[in-house]
Design a protein around this motif. Sequence first.
Motif, PDB file in Angstrom:
ATOM      1  N   LYS B  35       0.977  -1.249   0.154  1.00 31.96           N
ATOM      2  CA  LYS B  35      -0.036   0.145  -0.101  1.00 31.96           C
ATOM      3  C   LYS B  35       0.896   1.289   0.050  1.00 31.96           C
ATOM      4  O   LYS B  35       0.687   2.217  -0.663  1.00 31.96           O
ATOM      5  CB  LYS B  35      -0.886   0.155   1.301  1.00 31.96           C
ATOM      6  N   ALA B  36       1.733   1.026   0.804  1.00 33.96           N
ATOM      7  CA  ALA B  36       2.873   2.324   0.820  1.00 33.96           C
ATOM      8  C   ALA B  36       3.583   2.519  -0.376  1.00 33.96           C
ATOM      9  O   ALA B  36       3.699   3.746  -0.989  1.00 33.96           O
ATOM     10  CB  ALA B  36       3.879   2.115   1.961  1.00 33.96           C
ATOM     11  N   ASN B  37       3.902   1.566  -1.167  1.00 34.61           N
ATOM     12  CA  ASN B  37       4.592   1.755  -2.636  1.00 34.61           C
ATOM     13  C   ASN B  37       3.628   2.255  -3.288  1.00 34.61           C
ATOM     14  O   ASN B  37       3.735   3.132  -4.418  1.00 34.61           O
ATOM     15  CB  ASN B  37       4.987  -0.051  -3.112  1.00 34.61           C
ATOM     16  N   ASP B  38       2.351   1.790  -3.530  1.00 37.92           N
ATOM     17  CA  ASP B  38       1.155   2.398  -4.302  1.00 37.92           C
ATOM     18  C   ASP B  38       1.028   3.708  -3.953  1.00 37.92           C
ATOM     19  O   ASP B  38       0.829   4.715  -4.890  1.00 37.92           O
ATOM     20  CB  ASP B  38      -0.223   1.765  -3.895  1.00 37.92           C
ATOM     21  N   THR B  71      12.511  16.977   1.028  1.00 42.72           N
ATOM     22  CA  THR B  71      13.110  15.914   1.836  1.00 42.72           C
ATOM     23  C   THR B  71      12.238  14.878   2.215  1.00 42.72           C
ATOM     24  O   THR B  71      12.450  13.700   2.383  1.00 42.72           O
ATOM     25  CB  THR B  71      13.892  16.547   3.076  1.00 42.72           C
ATOM     26  N   ASP B  72      11.023  15.187   2.554  1.00 38.13           N
ATOM     27  CA  ASP B  72       9.976  14.181   3.057  1.00 38.13           C
ATOM     28  C   ASP B  72       9.915  13.048   2.128  1.00 38.13           C
ATOM     29  O   ASP B  72       9.864  12.015   2.467  1.00 38.13           O
ATOM     30  CB  ASP B  72       8.640  14.892   3.427  1.00 38.13           C
ATOM     31  N   TYR B  73       9.801  13.533   1.034  1.00 41.14           N
ATOM     32  CA  TYR B  73       9.309  12.547   0.093  1.00 41.14           C
ATOM     33  C   TYR B  73      10.624  12.024  -0.842  1.00 41.14           C
ATOM     34  O   TYR B  73      10.517  11.125  -1.685  1.00 41.14           O
ATOM     35  CB  TYR B  73       8.042  12.646  -0.851  1.00 41.14           C
ATOM     36  N   HIS B 137      12.250   2.294   2.704  1.00 42.09           N
ATOM     37  CA  HIS B 137      12.509   2.921   4.243  1.00 42.09           C
ATOM     38  C   HIS B 137      10.890   3.442   4.739  1.00 42.09           C
ATOM     39  O   HIS B 137      10.546   2.771   5.649  1.00 42.09           O
ATOM     40  CB  HIS B 137      13.424   3.741   4.398  1.00 42.09           C
ATOM     41  N   ILE B 138      10.310   3.983   3.940  1.00 46.25           N
ATOM     42  CA  ILE B 138       9.169   4.623   4.326  1.00 46.25           C
ATOM     43  C   ILE B 138       7.995   3.474   4.549  1.00 46.25           C
ATOM     44  O   ILE B 138       7.302   3.501   5.434  1.00 46.25           O
ATOM     45  CB  ILE B 138       8.697   5.774   3.361  1.00 46.25           C
ATOM     46  N   ASN B 140       8.620   0.417   5.101  1.00 43.35           N
ATOM     47  CA  ASN B 140       8.943  -0.574   5.885  1.00 43.35           C
ATOM     48  C   ASN B 140       8.263   0.287   7.248  1.00 43.35           C
ATOM     49  O   ASN B 140       7.659  -0.572   8.362  1.00 43.35           O
ATOM     50  CB  ASN B 140      10.279  -1.037   6.522  1.00 43.35           C
ATOM     51  N   ALA B 141       8.591   1.280   7.358  1.00 41.53           N
ATOM     52  CA  ALA B 141       8.086   2.120   8.605  1.00 41.53           C
ATOM     53  C   ALA B 141       6.590   1.959   8.936  1.00 41.53           C
ATOM     54  O   ALA B 141       6.092   1.752  10.097  1.00 41.53           O
ATOM     55  CB  ALA B 141       8.574   3.614   8.678  1.00 41.53           C
ATOM     56  N   SER B 142       5.949   2.194   7.743  1.00 43.62           N
ATOM     57  CA  SER B 142       4.272   2.156   8.085  1.00 43.62           C
ATOM     58  C   SER B 142       4.088   0.900   8.209  1.00 43.62           C
ATOM     59  O   SER B 142       3.045   0.545   9.003  1.00 43.62           O
ATOM     60  CB  SER B 142       3.742   2.677   6.567  1.00 43.62           C
ATOM     61  N   ALA B 143       4.633  -0.162   7.694  1.00 42.87           N
ATOM     62  CA  ALA B 143       4.062  -1.524   7.784  1.00 42.87           C
ATOM     63  C   ALA B 143       4.236  -1.850   9.142  1.00 42.87           C
ATOM     64  O   ALA B 143       3.650  -2.634   9.841  1.00 42.87           O
ATOM     65  CB  ALA B 143       5.056  -2.522   6.814  1.00 42.87           C
ATOM     66  N   TRP B 144       5.606  -1.650   9.744  1.00 42.85           N
ATOM     67  CA  TRP B 144       5.825  -1.856  11.339  1.00 42.85           C
ATOM     68  C   TRP B 144       4.826  -1.294  12.011  1.00 42.85           C
ATOM     69  O   TRP B 144       4.094  -1.832  13.086  1.00 42.85           O
ATOM     70  CB  TRP B 144       7.191  -1.339  12.027  1.00 42.85           C
ATOM     71  N   ARG B 145       4.391   0.051  11.893  1.00 43.44           N
ATOM     72  CA  ARG B 145       3.333   0.639  12.465  1.00 43.44           C
ATOM     73  C   ARG B 145       2.147  -0.135  12.530  1.00 43.44           C
ATOM     74  O   ARG B 145       1.290  -0.092  13.349  1.00 43.44           O
ATOM     75  CB  ARG B 145       3.101   2.038  12.061  1.00 43.44           C
ATOM     76  N   ALA B 146       1.818  -0.772  11.445  1.00 40.01           N
ATOM     77  CA  ALA B 146       0.683  -1.777  11.312  1.00 40.01           C
ATOM     78  C   ALA B 146       0.472  -2.898  12.084  1.00 40.01           C
ATOM     79  O   ALA B 146      -0.563  -3.186  12.759  1.00 40.01           O
ATOM     80  CB  ALA B 146       0.301  -2.056   9.984  1.00 40.01           C
ATOM     81  N   ILE B 147       1.810  -3.346  12.457  1.00 46.16           N
ATOM     82  CA  ILE B 147       1.688  -4.586  13.500  1.00 46.16           C
ATOM     83  C   ILE B 147       2.006  -4.401  14.781  1.00 46.16           C
ATOM     84  O   ILE B 147       2.088  -5.590  15.739  1.00 46.16           O
ATOM     85  CB  ILE B 147       2.577  -5.618  12.673  1.00 46.16           C
TER      86      ILE B 147
END
Lengths: 220, 449
Positions: B35-38, B71-73, B137-138, B140-147
């Motif tokens: 989802k983050a990639n999309d 820088t953010d994106y 990196h972005i 992964n970070a959001s995936a970790w937040r999900a679990i």
Amino acid sequence: MRLLLVEDDAMIGEALEATLREASYAVDWVRDGLMATTALKTHDYELVLLDLGLPGKDGITLLRQLREDGHATPVVIITARDNVEDRILGLDVGADDYVLKPFDAKELLARMRAVLRRKAGAAAPVLSNGIVSLDPATHQATSPEAEPSILSNREFALLNALMVRPGAILSRSELEDRVYGWGEEVDSNAIEFLIYTLRKKLGSSAIQNVRGVGWMVAQA
Amino acid sequence: MSYSIRKRLSWSLSLSIVLVATISGGLSYVGARIKANDRQDDTLRQVAQLVRLQTPDMLSVREAGNDDDTTDYHIGIEPINPPPNWPASHEQRQWPSNLSPGMHSVQLDDDNYQVMVTPVKGGALFAVFQETDIRKHIANASAWRAIVPLLILIPILLLVVNDLLRRLLAPINELSQAVNHRDNDDTSALPLLLLPTEVQPVVLATNRLLSRLGESMQAQRRFIADAAHELRSPMTALSLQAQRLEAIALPADARVRLQALLTGITRTRHLLDQLLNLARIQNAMPASANKSASAAPLTTPVKASFTRVLENTLNGARTKQIDLGVSDAPADEVNVRANEDNLDSIVRNLVDNAIRYTPKGGQIDVSLRIEHAHAIISVQDSGPGIEPSERLRVLDPFYRVLGTEQLGTGLGLAIVSTLLQQLNGSLVLTDRADGGTGLLAQVRLPLAH
């Protein structure tokens, strides 16, 4: 002397009836509780020998009714029920003694005599165990091993205590209780001394020592 | 094979929870990354839409001035083929010249890029791009937040499930404890209240079984009472008839035979008594023993019992010229926790045995002492004793030491040991302590208070 035998077992009834007749009793034998009730209403008996497991009316019920009706006739229960509860129940309901089957004819006759003696009021005039006899009225004791002799009060009290129930063992303290009154000073060997004098008068085997327990006179 | 439902449930539930958690955690992790990639691809496309409306000049200004604002994106905008008037940026990437408009994954030197190629006003192709490492990196970070919530909740769930199991199965534990601590003869129904419905059928079935067992024990007891009656009646008749014969004048040899007959009858009567005693003791119900407690006291003075037993056994001992007596009994009265009949039966059987096995002229000593709140009743004889290897077996009903000619019933010691089991006592058979030949039988019974 007339007595009623209530026993449903034919074999025992016949043997017992014959035994009692040989012992000079007049015996009426009935086989069930209802007939026993009728017999007791129509005749006077001096003793009832009662089996407990009866057809028609149970022995305990019969005995209870007999006592409720005010009959004081002595009753000796003869039964095969041997547990403590039955024995206590039988005596509580009003039996005078309880003899367990199978019994010795001699024992039954002795117990019947004892019951009749108690019913007659005071103990029999002369106590005897078949060897020694003691007359409470005269304090005279006789034994086959010696001449008849008159006993002192204390000798009599001691021998009388033993003769009431031949075969029973009485300890020193039990004998002291019976021979001496309250507050009387008792020497430590007083009982031994009385027994020693009694043996001298009646023969050495008249009173037997039971090691560690006490003294007794032999059973008949 | 036995197993614990609680342990099994606990293990399998814990395992299932961990398994489900792993799978769902893995799936959310992967899902969150996709989802983050999309979302990042969408961002590139949206930026590209904006870029498409600009001229290269405007883009060059923007690029030059705002290099650090993204820088953010980390989204960069660069021409595929820089025009000559393009300001010399410190970081103009060498994009492959054949890139067509659309989304591409491009590797330049050591870096990977996600690139959206779009034409701008004037027709030049521009790349709107983002470094793949940053994208990863972005994501992964959001995936970790999900679990993360899952990781926190799973241990809590495990604890809760195990605690629930313990609570739910507690009534079953209590039930089995209650069954374990029952008296052997207690056939009353188990309580159904507070039990889960799943266990109730088992308890109901057990209760039905218990009630049938109770009935059969009752029947057994009735059988013994009936047998006692049925066996005793003919014995009584037989015994009375034989005794009547005794009173008649008989020839000498007939009298000898009658004596043999009477001895046999006496022996049979004794055996019958002992047999019925043993059967009754073995079937004695503690409940009924308590019932009769009011009638027959459960505490009995030992010395009175000695006297009664000696009154009944002295004749037998004296016929064999055996010196039977009591040695060292304490002066004070000692009471044991047993009813009169049972205590008398114990002492009587031991004394009877001693008389039976002690030769003519022997000695039997009955004694009593106190040891650790117990009464020790000893019966010591001067008979042959019992071999150590036989001492346990003689407690079995009808067991008799080989080579003895004595006419016992073989039940005396069985009765004593059965009674003692019920009275929390014990029986020890040993050699005499003084080294002489003979048996020392020691009974240990708790004192009454």
